[in-house]
Write a protein that holds these residues in place. Structure first.
Motif, mmCIF file in Angstrom:
data_model
loop_
_atom_site.group_PDB
_atom_site.id
_atom_site.type_symbol
_atom_site.label_atom_id
_atom_site.label_comp_id
_atom_site.label_asym_id
_atom_site.label_seq_id
_atom_site.Cartn_x
_atom_site.Cartn_y
_atom_site.Cartn_z
ATOM 1 N N LYS A 7 51.099 43.839 42.937
ATOM 2 C CA LYS A 7 49.926 44.416 42.253
ATOM 3 C C LYS A 7 48.544 43.713 42.944
ATOM 4 C CE LYS A 7 52.206 45.804 37.806
ATOM 5 N NZ LYS A 7 52.282 45.412 36.534
ATOM 6 N N ILE A 8 48.752 42.245 43.081
ATOM 7 C CA ILE A 8 47.588 41.495 43.627
ATOM 8 C C ILE A 8 47.254 41.994 44.960
ATOM 9 C CG2 ILE A 8 46.860 39.306 44.474
ATOM 10 C CD1 ILE A 8 48.609 38.224 42.354
ATOM 11 N N SER A 9 48.325 42.252 45.985
ATOM 12 C CA SER A 9 47.979 42.934 47.021
ATOM 13 C C SER A 9 47.280 44.227 47.360
ATOM 14 C CB SER A 9 49.106 42.948 48.084
ATOM 15 O OG SER A 9 49.158 43.634 49.315
ATOM 16 N N GLU A 10 47.709 44.936 46.117
ATOM 17 C CA GLU A 10 47.086 46.346 46.211
ATOM 18 C C GLU A 10 45.864 46.395 45.639
ATOM 19 O OE1 GLU A 10 46.489 50.185 46.582
ATOM 20 O OE2 GLU A 10 48.406 49.286 47.131
ATOM 21 N N LEU A 11 45.257 45.472 44.632
ATOM 22 C CA LEU A 11 43.985 45.403 44.356
ATOM 23 C C LEU A 11 42.963 44.788 45.308
ATOM 24 C CD1 LEU A 11 44.745 44.038 40.690
ATOM 25 C CD2 LEU A 11 43.715 45.947 41.275
ATOM 26 N N ILE A 12 43.592 43.769 46.030
ATOM 27 C CA ILE A 12 42.650 43.164 47.222
ATOM 28 C C ILE A 12 42.662 44.167 48.261
ATOM 29 C CG2 ILE A 12 42.811 41.737 49.182
ATOM 30 C CD1 ILE A 12 44.187 39.583 47.315
ATOM 31 N N SER B 104 34.453 46.311 41.972
ATOM 32 C CA SER B 104 34.892 44.987 42.530
ATOM 33 C C SER B 104 35.121 44.035 41.366
ATOM 34 C CB SER B 104 33.681 44.676 43.595
ATOM 35 O OG SER B 104 33.652 45.502 44.535
ATOM 36 N N ASN B 105 34.032 43.959 40.512
ATOM 37 C CA ASN B 105 34.155 43.034 39.344
ATOM 38 C C ASN B 105 35.640 43.374 38.620
ATOM 39 O OD1 ASN B 105 31.921 41.552 40.171
ATOM 40 N ND2 ASN B 105 30.713 42.383 38.771
ATOM 41 N N ARG B 106 35.707 44.508 38.305
ATOM 42 C CA ARG B 106 36.891 45.127 37.521
ATOM 43 C C ARG B 106 37.958 44.447 38.182
ATOM 44 N NH1 ARG B 106 36.732 50.983 36.157
ATOM 45 N NH2 ARG B 106 37.276 51.176 38.380
ATOM 46 N N ASN B 107 38.116 44.690 39.364
ATOM 47 C CA ASN B 107 39.372 44.565 40.259
ATOM 48 C C ASN B 107 39.590 43.044 40.385
ATOM 49 O OD1 ASN B 107 40.006 46.860 40.724
ATOM 50 N ND2 ASN B 107 39.385 47.096 42.899
ATOM 51 N N ASN B 108 38.384 42.191 40.444
ATOM 52 C CA ASN B 108 38.440 40.677 40.650
ATOM 53 C C ASN B 108 39.069 40.093 39.589
ATOM 54 O OD1 ASN B 108 37.742 40.439 43.354
ATOM 55 N ND2 ASN B 108 35.437 40.535 42.732
ATOM 56 N N GLN B 109 38.444 40.687 38.310
ATOM 57 C CA GLN B 109 39.239 40.480 36.658
ATOM 58 C C GLN B 109 40.513 40.524 36.860
ATOM 59 O OE1 GLN B 109 36.797 41.620 33.652
ATOM 60 N NE2 GLN B 109 38.342 41.343 32.185
ATOM 61 N N GLU C 295 42.551 38.212 38.721
ATOM 62 C CA GLU C 295 42.525 36.631 38.304
ATOM 63 C C GLU C 295 43.520 36.607 37.219
ATOM 64 O OE1 GLU C 295 42.015 32.682 37.629
ATOM 65 O OE2 GLU C 295 41.124 33.947 39.553
ATOM 66 N N GLU C 296 43.590 37.721 36.446
ATOM 67 C CA GLU C 296 44.765 37.755 35.286
ATOM 68 C C GLU C 296 46.027 37.651 35.789
ATOM 69 O OE1 GLU C 296 43.676 41.321 33.203
ATOM 70 O OE2 GLU C 296 41.961 40.299 32.369
ATOM 71 N N LEU C 297 46.142 38.518 37.102
ATOM 72 C CA LEU C 297 47.571 38.498 37.712
ATOM 73 C C LEU C 297 47.975 37.241 38.154
ATOM 74 C CD1 LEU C 297 47.487 42.031 39.192
ATOM 75 C CD2 LEU C 297 48.851 41.323 37.533
ATOM 76 N N ARG C 298 47.015 36.451 38.760
ATOM 77 C CA ARG C 298 47.127 35.259 39.303
ATOM 78 C C ARG C 298 47.577 34.077 38.166
ATOM 79 N NH1 ARG C 298 42.753 34.776 44.230
ATOM 80 N NH2 ARG C 298 44.131 35.839 46.087
ATOM 81 N N ARG C 299 46.797 34.440 37.238
ATOM 82 C CA ARG C 299 47.162 33.354 36.071
ATOM 83 C C ARG C 299 48.576 33.561 35.610
ATOM 84 N NH1 ARG C 299 41.806 33.865 34.131
ATOM 85 N NH2 ARG C 299 42.447 35.491 32.583
ATOM 86 N N PHE D 1 36.027 31.880 28.689
ATOM 87 C CA PHE D 1 34.916 32.923 29.117
ATOM 88 C C PHE D 1 35.366 32.934 30.644
ATOM 89 C CE2 PHE D 1 33.798 28.722 27.994
ATOM 90 C CZ PHE D 1 33.626 27.962 29.313
ATOM 91 N N MET D 2 35.850 34.254 30.921
ATOM 92 C CA MET D 2 36.470 34.577 31.920
ATOM 93 C C MET D 2 35.871 33.942 33.179
ATOM 94 S SD MET D 2 38.586 36.652 31.188
ATOM 95 C CE MET D 2 39.269 36.870 32.565
ATOM 96 N N ARG D 3 34.578 33.692 33.412
ATOM 97 C CA ARG D 3 34.005 32.951 34.749
ATOM 98 C C ARG D 3 34.514 31.640 34.932
ATOM 99 N NH1 ARG D 3 29.146 30.684 35.828
ATOM 100 N NH2 ARG D 3 28.792 30.991 33.522
ATOM 101 N N LYS D 4 34.648 31.004 33.829
ATOM 102 C CA LYS D 4 35.463 29.822 34.080
ATOM 103 C C LYS D 4 36.788 29.596 34.019
ATOM 104 C CE LYS D 4 31.169 27.589 33.631
ATOM 105 N NZ LYS D 4 30.258 28.929 33.445
ATOM 106 N N LYS D 5 37.506 28.927 34.745
ATOM 107 C CA LYS D 5 38.944 28.718 34.889
ATOM 108 C C LYS D 5 39.722 27.849 33.748
ATOM 109 C CE LYS D 5 38.921 30.453 39.637
ATOM 110 N NZ LYS D 5 39.513 30.159 40.944
#
Length: 514
Positions: A403-408, A432-437, A440-444, A221-225
């Motif tokens: 990519k992360i920098s651009e989304l932020i 915002s939620n779409r960007n945050n998701q 998180e995917e890019l950071r993983r 589930f996306m909200r949990k890491k």
């Protein structure tokens, strides 16, 4: 008359400084998240505006406390890249963004100085590359530490006051719930997972089997890491009173000392039990039956012995059948037998190994390696050369950082537009939620790529072996601690032992003749 033509030397191109930035906020409020986006936007543009600088990446921890370094994933990734020689300089807004623990602050600055990495603290106007003394940094770090302790005390006082009045339930929603206006509400997507865990346990499955089932179904589930399920996470769900609509508050607490780490409350502070604090997911009768079942199963699964209590436990492997050796006492002599041979000598002809023989052979290997450390040093030099070549061929990491920098940046722009009333709140939340998701995917993916590779692990283990052997004396008596640090496994042959060291080096030594 011959003419002499002078050829001017080509000026060597100045090497650019590889500069990275570190940003952090320690609250999840909207203002602080805005501050986070501002830091990201500012440092990305600032570094790229300097011709003599090369952008080495942005490292940012969002909504994580700064009192302990090990809680911050990107901070640890920053240190790992500095140790790998990828960064020359770090920009930070202030010491409090870098660390609110004086000891961590000083130790990190010292280590980075030894690595040749300078840190520039903008607010305090401190550049560690030009510092002759650590006194000023220590004083400012102490002030940041006291600030952190003060904030922590105020928050804890506020939480306890609200617990007593039943106004506070939790800061984090467990699996199956989400928080809305401070109240826990069932999450339709996660409730089936909770129900599946309870029903499976009642049906006779073990916690290990349930975790394996969930992992096989790739239940995430996306909200949990959490990427995987473990036995401990299943037990946490099965024993959590929140699923029957009650709340036991202050199960853990944070002492008023650094590092600020949560510890289990074993009676040091009062606990508060609130009944019917939120909607239940599991009936009380089912929950109580599960608790009785957990207790009864625990009685029948008490461990009969301590695994790995001997130095050779799990280390000796049979070269003929691949089985592990197990220890047996015969006439007060400790022997290690191939498990297949112990069942039936016809299954494997490998003869037993006495503990004394294994220890003696290890002493021979250790002392020979002590006299021939050049083997390890040559191996380390070759590995470091290979590691350097690998390090500078990773355009995929640079691309992910961009990519992360651009989304932020996009999130920062959305925040400004919402503040000015240019976009609707629903559109702001959706984008915002779409960007945050995506972030998180890019950071993983970035964390996966930044994980130490096989070469890095071998380098670290080779360094560890050299440290163990440095200025060591010949070993006359078996030392279990050194053996455990050096040896990964031993393949037993009828005529020799094959020692596999932690860095992959393999050394052969003949067995004692009978």
């Amino acid at each position: 008359m011959p003419q002499v033509k002078v050829i001017q030397p080509i000026a060597e191109q100045a090497k650019k400084l590889r500069v990275a930035a570190y940003a952090r906020v320690s609250s999840d409020s909207a203002d602080q998240l805005n501050s986070f986006a501002t830091q990201v936007d500012y440092y990305t543009s600032y570094i790229r505006s300097k011709e003599e600088w090369e952008f080495a990446g942005l490292y940012a921890d969002e909504a994580v406390s700064g009192t302990t370094a090990d809680k911050r994933d990107d901070f640890q990734r920053l240190l790992a890249d500095c140790r790998a020689g990828k960064i020359d300089r770090i920009l930070v807004k202030s010491i409090s963004r870098f660390a609110r623990n004086t000891i961590d602050c000083i130790q990190t600055v010292r280590e980075l100085k030894q690595l040749g990495v300078a840190i520039e603290f903008e607010k305090e106007e401190i550049d560690t590359g030009n510092m002759g003394s650590e006194m000023l940094l220590s004083m400012l770090g102490s002030a940041a530490q006291e600030e952190s302790l003060s904030i922590s005390k105020n928050l804890k006082w506020s939480y306890r006051r609200r617990m007593k009045s039943s106004d506070f339930i939790t800061c984090n929603a467990p699996l199956g719930y989400y928080l809305k206006n401070g109240t826990l509400l069932p999450d339709p997507q996660e409730v089936p997972i909770v129900e599946y865990i309870f029903s499976s346990y009642l049906a006779g499955k073990s916690m290990e089997e349930i975790s394996n089932d969930l992992n096989a179904q790739e239940t995430q589930f996306m909200r949990k890491k959490k990427a995987r399920w473990y036995r401990t996470s299943i037990r946490y769900v099965l024993s959590n009173e929140k699923y029957i609509g009650d709340s036991l508050l202050q199960k853990t607490y944070t002492p008023n000392e650094l590092p600020l780490v949560n510890v289990r409350n074993n009676g040091q502070l009062s606990k508060f039990y609130i009944k019917n604090s939120h909607p239940a997911i599991i009936p009380v009768e089912v929950f109580e039956t599960v608790q009785d079942l957990i207790e009864s199963r625990a009685v029948f699964h008490q461990p009969t012995s301590v695994a790995g209590s001997f130095s050779l436990s799990g280390i000796l492997k049979c070269s003929i059948c691949g089985s592990t050796f197990h220890r047996h006492l015969k006439k007060d002599i400790a022997r290690w037998n191939c498990s297949q041979h112990a069942k039936d000598a016809n299954l494997c002809p490998m003869r037993a190994v006495t503990e004394k023989e294994a220890y003696h052979i290890f002493l021979n290997v250790y002392n020979k390696l002590l006299d021939n450390q050049d083997i390890l040093k040559a191996m380390l030099n070759q590995l470091l050369e290979l590691q350097t070549k690998v390090m500078f061929t990773r355009p995929d990491i640079v691309e992910l950082n961009e990519k992360i920098s651009e989304l932020i940046k996009q999130n920062h722009s959305l925040t400004r537009l919402r503040t000015k009333g240019c976009i609707d709140s629903a559109i702001f939340i959706e984008r915002s939620n779409r960007n945050n998701q995506k972030i998180e995917e890019l950071r993983r993916e970035l964390r996966r790529l930044q994980e130490p590779d096989e070469v890095s692990r071998i380098v670290d283990n080779t360094k560890l072996l050299l440290e163990l052997l440095e200025e060591a004396q010949p070993m006359l008596k078996f030392e279990p601690s050194i053996f455990k640090c050096m040896i990964q496994k031993i393949i037993v042959y009828p005529e020799r032992f094959c020692f596999h060291l932690i860095n992959g080096l393999v050394l052969d030594e003949g067995r004692c003749s009978r």
